[in-house]
Design a protein around this motif. Structure first.
Motif, PDB file in Angstrom:
ATOM      1  N   GLU A 224       0.822  -1.209   0.000  1.00  0.00           N
ATOM      2  CA  GLU A 224       0.000   0.000   0.000  1.00  0.00           C
ATOM      3  C   GLU A 224       0.855   1.257   0.000  1.00  0.00           C
ATOM      4  OE1 GLU A 224      -4.179  -1.165   2.171  1.00  0.00           O
ATOM      5  OE2 GLU A 224      -2.507  -0.582   3.459  1.00  0.00           O
ATOM      6  N   GLU A 225       1.861   1.275   0.853  1.00  0.00           N
ATOM      7  CA  GLU A 225       2.713   2.458   0.962  1.00  0.00           C
ATOM      8  C   GLU A 225       3.517   2.685  -0.311  1.00  0.00           C
ATOM      9  OE1 GLU A 225       2.540   4.565   3.293  1.00  0.00           O
ATOM     10  OE2 GLU A 225       1.717   3.539   5.044  1.00  0.00           O
ATOM     11  N   ASP A 226       3.991   1.611  -0.940  1.00  0.00           N
ATOM     12  CA  ASP A 226       4.749   1.746  -2.186  1.00  0.00           C
ATOM     13  C   ASP A 226       3.856   2.273  -3.306  1.00  0.00           C
ATOM     14  OD1 ASP A 226       7.114   0.896  -1.067  1.00  0.00           O
ATOM     15  OD2 ASP A 226       6.848  -1.195  -1.674  1.00  0.00           O
ATOM     16  N   TYR A 227       2.643   1.759  -3.404  1.00  0.00           N
ATOM     17  CA  TYR A 227       1.725   2.241  -4.438  1.00  0.00           C
ATOM     18  C   TYR A 227       1.394   3.708  -4.194  1.00  0.00           C
ATOM     19  CZ  TYR A 227      -2.276   2.543  -7.579  1.00  0.00           C
ATOM     20  OH  TYR A 227      -3.138   2.925  -8.576  1.00  0.00           O
ATOM     21  N   LEU A 228       1.168   4.071  -2.945  1.00  0.00           N
ATOM     22  CA  LEU A 228       0.890   5.465  -2.615  1.00  0.00           C
ATOM     23  C   LEU A 228       2.070   6.358  -3.006  1.00  0.00           C
ATOM     24  CD1 LEU A 228      -1.254   7.290  -1.101  1.00  0.00           C
ATOM     25  CD2 LEU A 228       0.223   7.061   0.901  1.00  0.00           C
ATOM     26  N   HIS A 229       3.287   5.896  -2.754  1.00  0.00           N
ATOM     27  CA  HIS A 229       4.475   6.680  -3.113  1.00  0.00           C
ATOM     28  C   HIS A 229       4.547   6.870  -4.629  1.00  0.00           C
ATOM     29  CE1 HIS A 229       8.571   8.251  -2.872  1.00  0.00           C
ATOM     30  NE2 HIS A 229       8.870   7.454  -3.881  1.00  0.00           N
ATOM     31  N   HIS A 230       4.303   5.797  -5.365  1.00  0.00           N
ATOM     32  CA  HIS A 230       4.339   5.909  -6.827  1.00  0.00           C
ATOM     33  C   HIS A 230       3.319   6.931  -7.321  1.00  0.00           C
ATOM     34  CE1 HIS A 230       4.481   5.014 -11.049  1.00  0.00           C
ATOM     35  NE2 HIS A 230       3.227   4.590 -11.047  1.00  0.00           N
ATOM     36  N   ILE A 231       2.116   6.880  -6.799  1.00  0.00           N
ATOM     37  CA  ILE A 231       1.082   7.827  -7.216  1.00  0.00           C
ATOM     38  C   ILE A 231       1.463   9.250  -6.797  1.00  0.00           C
ATOM     39  CG2 ILE A 231      -1.344   8.475  -6.951  1.00  0.00           C
ATOM     40  CD1 ILE A 231      -0.833   6.038  -8.734  1.00  0.00           C
ATOM     41  N   ASN A 232       2.166   9.402  -5.683  1.00  0.00           N
ATOM     42  CA  ASN A 232       2.651  10.727  -5.291  1.00  0.00           C
ATOM     43  C   ASN A 232       3.617  11.296  -6.326  1.00  0.00           C
ATOM     44  OD1 ASN A 232       1.192  11.007  -2.944  1.00  0.00           O
ATOM     45  ND2 ASN A 232       2.871  10.472  -1.562  1.00  0.00           N
ATOM     46  N   VAL A 233       4.477  10.436  -6.876  1.00  0.00           N
ATOM     47  CA  VAL A 233       5.402  10.896  -7.917  1.00  0.00           C
ATOM     48  C   VAL A 233       4.616  11.347  -9.147  1.00  0.00           C
ATOM     49  CG1 VAL A 233       7.296  10.254  -9.448  1.00  0.00           C
ATOM     50  CG2 VAL A 233       7.267   9.414  -7.082  1.00  0.00           C
ATOM     51  N   VAL A 234       3.601  10.575  -9.508  1.00  0.00           N
ATOM     52  CA  VAL A 234       2.730  10.977 -10.615  1.00  0.00           C
ATOM     53  C   VAL A 234       2.073  12.321 -10.288  1.00  0.00           C
ATOM     54  CG1 VAL A 234       0.692  10.365 -11.966  1.00  0.00           C
ATOM     55  CG2 VAL A 234       2.319   8.583 -11.300  1.00  0.00           C
ATOM     56  N   GLY A 235       1.633  12.477  -9.045  1.00  0.00           N
ATOM     57  CA  GLY A 235       1.026  13.740  -8.625  1.00  0.00           C
ATOM     58  C   GLY A 235       1.988  14.909  -8.735  1.00  0.00           C
ATOM     59  N   HIS A 236       3.243  14.667  -8.421  1.00  0.00           N
ATOM     60  CA  HIS A 236       4.264  15.715  -8.557  1.00  0.00           C
ATOM     61  C   HIS A 236       4.331  16.216  -9.998  1.00  0.00           C
ATOM     62  CE1 HIS A 236       8.220  17.659  -8.600  1.00  0.00           C
ATOM     63  NE2 HIS A 236       8.505  16.889  -9.635  1.00  0.00           N
ATOM     64  N   PHE A 237       4.394  15.294 -10.949  1.00  0.00           N
ATOM     65  CA  PHE A 237       4.466  15.711 -12.352  1.00  0.00           C
ATOM     66  C   PHE A 237       3.156  16.325 -12.829  1.00  0.00           C
ATOM     67  CE2 PHE A 237       8.031  12.646 -12.304  1.00  0.00           C
ATOM     68  CZ  PHE A 237       9.016  13.501 -12.765  1.00  0.00           C
ATOM     69  N   ASN A 238       2.082  16.064 -12.112  1.00  0.00           N
ATOM     70  CA  ASN A 238       0.804  16.683 -12.424  1.00  0.00           C
ATOM     71  C   ASN A 238       0.660  18.057 -11.783  1.00  0.00           C
ATOM     72  OD1 ASN A 238      -1.470  16.045 -14.045  1.00  0.00           O
ATOM     73  ND2 ASN A 238      -1.619  14.042 -13.059  1.00  0.00           N
ATOM     74  N   GLY A 239       1.672  18.485 -11.031  1.00  0.00           N
ATOM     75  CA  GLY A 239       1.662  19.833 -10.490  1.00  0.00           C
ATOM     76  C   GLY A 239       1.173  19.973  -9.069  1.00  0.00           C
ATOM     77  N   VAL A 240       0.986  18.873  -8.347  1.00  0.00           N
ATOM     78  CA  VAL A 240       0.541  18.950  -6.958  1.00  0.00           C
ATOM     79  C   VAL A 240       1.719  19.364  -6.080  1.00  0.00           C
ATOM     80  CG1 VAL A 240      -0.519  17.716  -5.027  1.00  0.00           C
ATOM     81  CG2 VAL A 240      -1.154  17.127  -7.381  1.00  0.00           C
ATOM     82  N   ALA A 241       1.500  20.348  -5.226  1.00  0.00           N
ATOM     83  CA  ALA A 241       2.557  20.823  -4.329  1.00  0.00           C
ATOM     84  C   ALA A 241       3.010  19.698  -3.399  1.00  0.00           C
ATOM     85  CB  ALA A 241       2.050  22.011  -3.513  1.00  0.00           C
ATOM     86  N   TYR A 242       4.319  19.586  -3.198  1.00  0.00           N
ATOM     87  CA  TYR A 242       4.879  18.481  -2.410  1.00  0.00           C
ATOM     88  C   TYR A 242       4.289  18.423  -1.010  1.00  0.00           C
ATOM     89  CZ  TYR A 242       8.170  15.752   0.335  1.00  0.00           C
ATOM     90  OH  TYR A 242       8.734  14.821   1.190  1.00  0.00           O
TER      91      TYR A 242
END
Length: 337
Positions: A224-242
């Motif tokens: 779960e945590e690894d999948y969440l981290h991967h989606i966070n990286v996708v979110g970063h490239f989508n412009g979501v503030a860290y």
């Protein structure tokens, strides 16, 4: 004696999150502003046509400001853990059938509950008139960013990053158009604001995981945590503030709950988009019976209160079937194959 390490969890507040209701995506918005300065409304329309072309990802023939944006934002953030991303994508592959079901019948309607943020989709006519194609495009992007091959490149920026940066600019252009329709209500906040962006990326990450749990899919905490981290990286490239990205499942839970308290309410836009989604599922499946089955699946995931807010029809026969089938141990295995 065995001790369990408690994950550090930030305390999110409505006052803190309200600031992000007024912020879009400054770097991407600056690109669109420059395109407008050089080419006006038609310039933005031309940019949108290129952004919607998934066969040409690199900005080779675009204005210098667009090329510079891709150069500036096309590298991995320092906090990204590529090993965790690989494990997250392996998790997606392992459960892609169940994840696909959760995305279509939980994640999408879940985002429609945000009464303010959903207005930008309602003002975008294509989501209402060409819903099936829009769903297909979203699905193509989801599978692209969850394919490990798309995160490596021997020459230039990996295609997953290019693809996502194009989505990011589509959001910026949509933000510009929404603000120039004459129909945008400032009380809704900034169109496609940071709060809505992190809520949407959460629908692709944390909410999917919550759906898998409800279906009885077996997962470890690490998965779960690894999948969440991967989606966070996708979110970063989508412009979501860290600082908005949840760093673990506990943070994701608290952030989601805060957004829901602040934003979830019945709305004409939410009900209209849900109706369009059901009709699109019928179109894609070619079977009118799919409408009630999809509505039942949504009620299973969302619960009756949220389902009622979205105007989902009550379908007791199909609901009884879905409630039983979803809880069968064999079901996650069947839909994953």
């Amino acid at each position: 004696m065995t001790t369990t390490r408690i994950k550090p969890t930030r305390a999110f507040t409505a006052e803190w999150l309200e600031r992000y209701r007024q912020i879009g995506d400054p770097p991407a918005d600056a690109v669109v502003s420059e395109v407008v300065a050089q080419g006006g409304r038609e310039g933005v329309s031309q940019l949108m046509r290129w952004l919607g072309n998934t066969s040409q990802l690199a900005p080779t023939d675009q204005l210098p400001v667009v090329q510079q944006f891709f150069a500036d934002h096309g590298t991995m953030p320092v906090w990204a853990d590529t090993a965790r991303m690989q494990r997250g994508m392996a998790f997606f592959k392992k459960h892609e059938g169940a994840i696909g079901l959760a995305l279509g019948t939980l994640s999408l309607p879940y985002t429609y509950l945000g009464a303010n943020g959903v207005q930008v989709l309602w003002l975008t006519e294509r989501i209402k008139t060409d819903t099936a194609r829009r769903l297909q495009e979203t699905g193509e992007w989801v599978f692209a960013v969850n394919n490990p091959k798309n995160w490596v490149s021997s020459a230039g920026t990996p295609s997953a990053i290019l693809y996502t940066l194009k989505i990011r600019l589509i959001h910026a252009a949509s933000r510009w158009f929404a603000g120039h329709t004459g129909r945008w209500n400032d009380a809704w906040g900034t169109p496609i604001c940071q709060e809505d962006m992190v809520g949407t990326i959460g629908a692709f990450g944390y909410i999917v995981l919550r759906g898998l749990r409800k279906m009885g899919v077996s997962m470890t905490d690490q998965e779960e945590e690894d999948y969440l981290h991967h989606i966070n990286v996708v979110g970063h490239f989508n412009g979501v503030a860290y600082e908005l990205l949840p760093q673990n499942m506990r943070e994701a839970y608290h952030l989601d709950a805060l957004i829901a308290r602040r934003q979830f309410a019945p709305s004409e836009a939410g009900r209209g988009l849900t109706k369009s989604l059901l009709e699109a599922i019928v179109t894609i499946s070619g079977n009118p019976a799919a409408r009630n089955l999809a509505a039942a699946q949504m009620r299973f995931f969302l619960g009756d209160a949220h389902a009622d807010a979205l105007g989902l029809p009550a379908v007791p026969l199909e609901q009884g079937l879905i409630n039983v089938v979803n809880r069968l141990p064999i079901f996650p295995k069947l839909i994953t194959k």
